[in-house]
Enzyme design. Structure first.
Site, PDB file in Angstrom:
ATOM      1  N   LYS A 202      21.202  28.642   4.336  1.00  0.00           N
ATOM      2  CA  LYS A 202      21.159  28.770   2.887  1.00  0.00           C
ATOM      3  C   LYS A 202      20.622  30.145   2.499  1.00  0.00           C
ATOM      4  CE  LYS A 202      18.845  26.566  -0.993  1.00  0.00           C
ATOM      5  NZ  LYS A 202      18.050  25.445  -1.461  1.00  0.00           N
ATOM      6  N   GLU A 208      15.164  31.851  13.246  1.00  0.00           N
ATOM      7  CA  GLU A 208      15.884  31.239  14.374  1.00  0.00           C
ATOM      8  C   GLU A 208      17.382  31.477  14.244  1.00  0.00           C
ATOM      9  OE1 GLU A 208      13.582  29.876  12.483  1.00  0.00           O
ATOM     10  OE2 GLU A 208      12.318  28.466  13.578  1.00  0.00           O
ATOM     11  N   GLY A 271      18.179  22.246   1.496  1.00  0.00           N
ATOM     12  CA  GLY A 271      18.752  22.302   2.847  1.00  0.00           C
ATOM     13  C   GLY A 271      19.010  20.913   3.429  1.00  0.00           C
ATOM     14  N   ARG A 272      18.022  20.031   3.299  1.00  0.00           N
ATOM     15  CA  ARG A 272      18.153  18.714   3.934  1.00  0.00           C
ATOM     16  C   ARG A 272      19.077  17.776   3.175  1.00  0.00           C
ATOM     17  NH1 ARG A 272      13.293  20.078   2.110  1.00  0.00           N
ATOM     18  NH2 ARG A 272      12.245  18.890   0.467  1.00  0.00           N
ATOM     19  N   GLU A 357      10.212  16.000   5.383  1.00  0.00           N
ATOM     20  CA  GLU A 357      10.115  17.293   4.702  1.00  0.00           C
ATOM     21  C   GLU A 357      10.080  17.086   3.185  1.00  0.00           C
ATOM     22  OE1 GLU A 357      13.146  20.660   4.851  1.00  0.00           O
ATOM     23  OE2 GLU A 357      11.742  21.407   6.341  1.00  0.00           O
ATOM     24  N   HIS A 388      14.012  -1.268  25.498  1.00  0.00           N
ATOM     25  CA  HIS A 388      13.463  -1.128  26.848  1.00  0.00           C
ATOM     26  C   HIS A 388      12.440  -0.006  26.915  1.00  0.00           C
ATOM     27  CE1 HIS A 388      16.222  -4.049  28.572  1.00  0.00           C
ATOM     28  NE2 HIS A 388      17.026  -3.639  27.611  1.00  0.00           N
ATOM     29  N   LYS A 508       5.703  30.002   9.737  1.00  0.00           N
ATOM     30  CA  LYS A 508       6.736  31.053   9.794  1.00  0.00           C
ATOM     31  C   LYS A 508       6.085  32.427   9.664  1.00  0.00           C
ATOM     32  CE  LYS A 508      10.540  28.573   7.504  1.00  0.00           C
ATOM     33  NZ  LYS A 508      11.451  28.561   6.364  1.00  0.00           N
TER      34      LYS A 508
END
Ligand code: F6P
Length: 544
Positions: A202, A208, A271-272, A357, A388, A508
């Site tokens: 965005k 990253e 973003g999410r 978030e 399990h 960050k």
């Protein structure tokens, strides 16, 4: 005026008095009473510590939080993301009403949404049909989405979820981590001449993503050089192999991507929450524009349900209120998402960002410390694998962990009776969690007295069961929207801002300073003693 939280106290007074086992004994019709359908999903929430009185009180809590008005404020583009001064309009991305108008700063946003969708459709058609060619004239066979957080988790989750609808001769890769292994292992699997990189960011500034994108660009140029292109032509090849999903046209152009191949979105899409817009480009290439439209239709159906259904029959509202009952009433710290469909394996990870978030905040909308617990910890795994592993703790541990079970009546891959077995486990687990096994039942079965305490299951463990006919683009869209709105409702009731994410900033910023110290001739030593020592150890290991 009453404190709205009195309604939770009222709910708790009733809820804490009876177990789920007792509630079922008292009212055999409760499965019918506490269930509903919306947008292709059936929700059975009868295996909760609720009765009509509890639900009534919870509904009052929602009403007194001004939920109705807040829903309208979101859908109509009011700037409810106040700390960033932004509207919150992910619902506009899937608004399929041709007559709708949604204004932000006096301008209808829907024509732009439709334009980007059409641009995505044309582009994905050209890749799917083999018309989009790489630097050597070869068709694209590999698509690498480079992005992180919301620019990764949604595409990853949905690409896997909709595998049966994907074009199988195209291969999709998702690079998110700044760990070079992630990129290196991906590049090992693809040929540059047949690879399209989608840089999804965005802001187009995320460390990253930009580091991985730059490294991928260098790799492409060097591979093009190896294939005999001049340096100029190799650099020119970037435009054929890179497209961008972003709001930042200037930064995209600076990277060397043709702005024609930038798929835009807007600051009113978090973003999410961005999967149903440009961030979904890799998904649209995978499943095609027709299926993508069906995904949007599913979202839209759930959006309409959420906006119009009365709270008592409103699936996101009900899920949200049950979550609040356990978080704030019973002190449950987490909830578990358990999809019984392998294609939904990444859904819990996707949900983690969406929920944590959004609602992982300790300051309320007035800037005060929140005196209520807010966003829960979300975790989960595909169902039977979890059985399990960690289900032991859910059944017999000391923590209360409400669970959402998500399953589909039909499988895309019928093999013998595997699906019946999967679903038998799905249904049996919620039964076991709710009803448990008493000490007397153990004794009747002949369990030796010294083992009775270990083999007893208390039960009374709350679960929701979400069931659809089949996992399709439409039901997936509806499922995502269901949780988005659930998270929204909880944010409103907790009176927190769900659409900013300031909590990710500090790390960050500090990483930048630390990076400088990792590579500097002489580290600054300006960190705390622990961090300084760790930096020194790392430098020593690398001979710096
Ligand atoms: O980590 C915070 C965050 O801003 C997320 O909210 C977002 O989804 C992610 O980083 C990626 O951001 P961008 O799409 O701008 O690269």
């Amino acid at each position: 005026m009453t404190d709205k939280w009195e309604h939770l106290d009222a709910a708790m007074t009733v809820s804490s008095k009876k177990t789920i086992q007792e509630l079922f004994k008292e009212d055999p019709a409760r499965a019918e009473k506490f269930s509903l359908e919306a947008a292709g999903w059936y929700l059975d929430y009868s295996k909760n510590r609720i009765d009509e009185k509890v639900m009534k009180s919870l509904m009052k809590l929602a009403r007194e939080s001004g939920l109705k008005e807040e829903i309208e404020r979101m859908f109509t583009g009011k700037k409810i993301n106040a700390t960033e001064g932004r509207a919150v309009l992910h619902t506009a991305l899937r608004n399929l009403d041709p007559k709708a108008k949604i204004k932000v700063d006096g301008k209808d946003v829907l024509p732009g949404v439709r334009r980007v969708l059409a641009q995505m459709g044309d582009f994905s058609d050209s890749v799917r049909r083999g018309q989009w060619k790489g630097f050597s004239g070869r068709k694209i066979k590999n698509i690498v989405n480079i992005g992180i957080g919301g620019s990764d988790l949604g595409p990853v989750m949905a690409n896997l979820a909709l595998t049966p609808y994907t074009k199988r001769n195209l291969k999709f890769y998702f690079v998110s981590n700044v760990d070079s292994t992630h990129l290196a292992e991906t590049l090992r699997s693809v040929k540059a001449a047949e690879t399209l990189f989608i840089v999804a960011s965005k802001t187009f500034t995320t460390q990253e993503t930009m580091s991985n994108a730059l490294a991928a660009k260098e790799w492409l140029i060097s591979e093009a050089r190896k294939a005999g292109l001049s340096l100029k032509d190799a650099k020119g090849a970037v435009a054929k192999h890179f497209v961008a999903l972003s709001t930042a046209a200037k930064e995209v152009a600076e990277f060397g991507i043709d702005v024609k191949n930038m798929f835009g979105f807007w600051d009113w899409v978090g973003g999410r929450y961005s999967l149903p817009g440009a961030i979904g480009l890799s998904l649209m290439i995978a499943i095609g524009r027709v299926n993508y439209k069906k995904l949007l239709k599913g979202y839209y159906k759930m959006d309409r349900h959420f906006r119009t259904a009365r709270f008592e029959r409103n699936m996101p509202v009900i899920l949200a209120l049950l979550g609040i009952l356990y978080s704030n009433g019973y002190g449950a710290e987490s909830y578990c998402c358990l999809p019984y469909d392998q294609y939904l394996a990444r859904f819990p990870a996707y949900l983690q960002q969406m929920d944590m978030e959004s609602n992982g905040k300790c300051v309320d909308r007035d800037g005060n410390q929140s005196y209520r617990e807010t966003g829960p910890i979300v975790w989960g795994e595909p169902g039977t694998n979890g059985q399990h592993s960690f289900y032991q703790l859910i059944h017999q541990g000391t923590h209360l962990i409400p669970c959402d079970f998500i399953g589909c009546c039909r499988t895309h891959n019928p093999i013998g009776d595997l699906h019946d077995k999967l679903m038998a486990n799905f249904f049996a687990q919620t039964e076991a969690l709710a009803f448990g096994k008493s000490a007397d039942e153990c004794r009747k079965e002949g369990v030796p007295e010294n083992l009775v305490p270990f083999k007893t299951f208390e039960g009374n463990k709350p679960t929701n069961t979400l069931l659809c006919e089949k996992l399709t683009p439409e039901t997936l869209g509806a499922l995502v929207a269901l949780y988005e709105h659930k998270v929204f409702v909880q944010g409103v009731i907790w009176n927190i801002y769900s659409f900013d994410q300031w909590g990710v900033q500090l790390g960050k910023v500090l990483a930048k300073g630390v990076l400088a110290d990792l590579t500097a001739k002489k580290p600054s030593g300006k960190h705390d003693a622990s961090t300084n020592a760790l930096v020194a150890k790392y430098r020593k290991a690398l001979g710096r």
